[in-house]
Design an enzyme around this catalytic site. Structure first.
Site, PDB file in Angstrom:
ATOM      1  N   THR A   1      -2.075 -10.657  -9.628  1.00 59.77           N
ATOM      2  CA  THR A   1      -1.923  -9.675 -10.700  1.00 59.77           C
ATOM      3  C   THR A   1      -0.460  -9.259 -10.801  1.00 59.77           C
ATOM      4  O   THR A   1       0.296  -9.345  -9.835  1.00 59.77           O
ATOM      5  CB  THR A   1      -2.744  -8.402 -10.418  1.00 59.77           C
ATOM      6  OG1 THR A   1      -2.205  -7.744  -9.246  1.00 59.77           O
ATOM      7  CG2 THR A   1      -4.206  -8.706 -10.189  1.00 59.77           C
TER       8      THR A   1
ATOM      9  N   GLU B   1       0.633  -9.854  -5.568  1.00 58.57           N
ATOM     10  CA  GLU B   1       0.916  -8.782  -6.509  1.00 58.57           C
ATOM     11  C   GLU B   1       2.335  -8.943  -7.042  1.00 58.57           C
ATOM     12  O   GLU B   1       3.292  -9.041  -6.262  1.00 58.57           O
ATOM     13  CB  GLU B   1       0.805  -7.410  -5.839  1.00 58.57           C
ATOM     14  CG  GLU B   1      -0.589  -7.017  -5.428  1.00 58.57           C
ATOM     15  CD  GLU B   1      -0.652  -5.575  -4.939  1.00 58.57           C
ATOM     16  OE1 GLU B   1      -1.678  -4.925  -5.184  1.00 58.57           O
ATOM     17  OE2 GLU B   1       0.326  -5.106  -4.313  1.00 58.57           O
ATOM     18  N   CYS B   2       2.480  -8.974  -8.341  1.00 54.91           N
ATOM     19  CA  CYS B   2       3.780  -9.002  -9.001  1.00 54.91           C
ATOM     20  C   CYS B   2       4.659 -10.114  -8.420  1.00 54.91           C
ATOM     21  O   CYS B   2       4.433 -11.291  -8.700  1.00 54.91           O
ATOM     22  CB  CYS B   2       4.443  -7.635  -8.913  1.00 54.91           C
ATOM     23  SG  CYS B   2       5.779  -7.408 -10.117  1.00 54.91           S
ATOM     24  N   GLY B   3       5.654  -9.790  -7.602  1.00 60.86           N
ATOM     25  CA  GLY B   3       6.494 -10.835  -7.038  1.00 60.86           C
ATOM     26  C   GLY B   3       5.715 -11.847  -6.232  1.00 60.86           C
ATOM     27  O   GLY B   3       6.021 -13.050  -6.244  1.00 60.86           O
TER      28      GLY B   3
END
Length: 435
Positions: free
Chosen positions: A425, A325-327
């Site tokens: 994502t 997720e993200c990072g």
């Protein structure tokens, strides 16, 4: 019945967190069992709440969570003496279109559980006029009630006296008056507060905040203003991404929503934490791997040098699912370009290349319909989440993971991506959509 209060303000930066942490620690220090909550999609404040009270704080989000999930999560405070929920942004700030049970405004949470609002007002540059602001907030939404106000950034006794005159004329109780205290401010960086786990003098800071609030607020009157009730039960099933989950956890990967981690455990999953920054590979005993968001951009050089981590993650993904997720998604990509323009090799499970050399803020709720499965959710699942980062996508050559839209229904180009058993994502999952 556990009474509660929602600590809110007209805008961000008004002093909500200062009051919430100081009040929570002061009351806990006095022997009360204080149950904290955070309204809205924030993964930093709950850790501070937990440190202040000794009780796990979770997010309550009216846009992303259905009624049963909200009830089940709020029910964690049923054995407490008092609930203190901290709002996000301004009290009535939300999105234009409703989600599961509201538009994401903190007022939705106060109304749902009957928690009166303790309104924090930054009265810099005003005096009696602050009463007009408070009166407007008291009258704006008939679903909520105002317990009173706490004046913040009071410049002098005369300033406080004038503000109190206005509040008295408006019939609004003043439950505290906090003088300006810049030395008490918690350190910040680009995504919010420096995380609780990275604040080495956190206990001293919490003690100082408690002393400050206790000296300048009427704790008994604040407690007397609490009301509302918590549900006795509620259904909040969470499908874990595996039975034994390798969970990255360190200063670079720490943005995991507490309610999700708790939900995975409640469903019987076992968490096996590991540290990419310590060059640790995902534990071999795990059957899935989850890389939360965090600050990989601040540690890109160390991650690039962590060959055991990167090689181990690649081997893991040959036979088992890995999701970021993200990072965590950025760390799964081919490269991450830092703020100075230096490219750092990442794990290469995906072709994603991201850059912080020219930052651009991405912020908002996300509704994703999966085109491909990801750990815990099959193709076609509808997921609600939130995106907040400053990275630019330079390359994203892999197939999209989902069709993603914002809270207005507009398509979002950050679709996530998938390759083999690897998925990622930019949004942080909050809950599977019900509505």
């Amino acid at each position: 019945m556990t009474p509660g209060l929602l600590i809110a303000a007209p805008a961000s930066g008004s002093g909500k967190t200062t009051l919430a942490l100081g009040l929570a620690r002061a009351l806990t220090r006095d022997g009360l069992r204080v149950q904290p909550f955070k309204s809205g999609p924030d993964y930093i404040d709950p850790a501070f709440h937990t440190a202040a009270t000794g009780r796990a704080s979770v997010n309550l989000d009216s846009w992303a969570m259905g009624p049963g999930r909200l009830s089940a999560l709020a029910g964690a405070g049923a054995d407490a003496d008092l609930v203190l929920a901290e709002a996000s942004m301004g009290l009535f700030d939300g999105v234009a279109r409703p989600g599961e049970t509201g538009n994401g405004a903190s007022a939705d949470i106060a109304a749902r559980f009957g928690w009166p609002v303790l309104l924090v007002l930054d009265i810099s540059g005003q005096a009696q006029s602050a009463a007009a602001v408070a009166a407007g907030f008291a009258a704006f939404d008939p679903r909520i009630s105002l317990a009173g106000v706490v004046l913040n950034k009071v410049a002098s006794p005369r300033h406080e006296a004038l503000a109190r005159v206005g509040m008295e004329a408006a019939g609004i109780a003043v439950l505290g008056a906090l003088p300006r205290a810049p030395d008490l401010a918690l350190p910040e960086r680009h995504l919010g507060l420096v995380q609780a786990g990275e604040t080495g003098d956190l206990e001293a800071r919490l003690g100082a905040l408690a002393d400050f609030v206790a000296a300048h607020a009427d704790l008994q009157a604040i407690r007397a203003g609490a009301a509302g009730t918590l549900p006795e039960d509620g259904a909040a099933p969470v499908t874990p991404p595996g039975q034994r989950i390798a969970l990255a956890r360190d200063a670079a990967f720490s943005f995991a929503y507490p309610h999700l981690v708790q939900g995975w455990r409640a469903a019987g999953a076992e968490l096996l934490p590991f540290s990419p920054l310590a060059d640790e590979a995902p534990p071999e005993a795990a059957d899935s791997c989850w890389l939360p968001g965090g600050y990989p951009e601040l540690h890109a050089g160390r991650l690039a040098a962590a060959t055991r981590f990167r090689d181990g993650l690649r081997r893991f993904a040959e036979t088992r699912a890995v999701h970021g997720e993200c990072g965590g998604y950025m760390a799964m990509g081919a490269a991450l370009i830092d703020a100075e323009g230096t490219a750092h090799e990442m794990a290469g499970l995906l072709g994603l290349v991201t850059s912080f050399a020219k930052r651009r803020m991405h912020l908002g709720y996300r509704l994703a319909t999966l085109d491909r499965p990801m750990p815990g959710h099959g193709a076609g699942a509808r997921l609600r989440g939130h995106e907040f980062h400053y990275a630019r996508v330079i390359e994203q050559p892999d197939p999209p993971l989902a069709r993603v839209e914002d809270a207005t229904g507009a398509a979002v180009p950050e679709t996530g991506s998938a390759r083999g058993r690897a998925t990622g994502t930019f949004f942080h999952l909050i809950a599977e959509a019900e509505a």
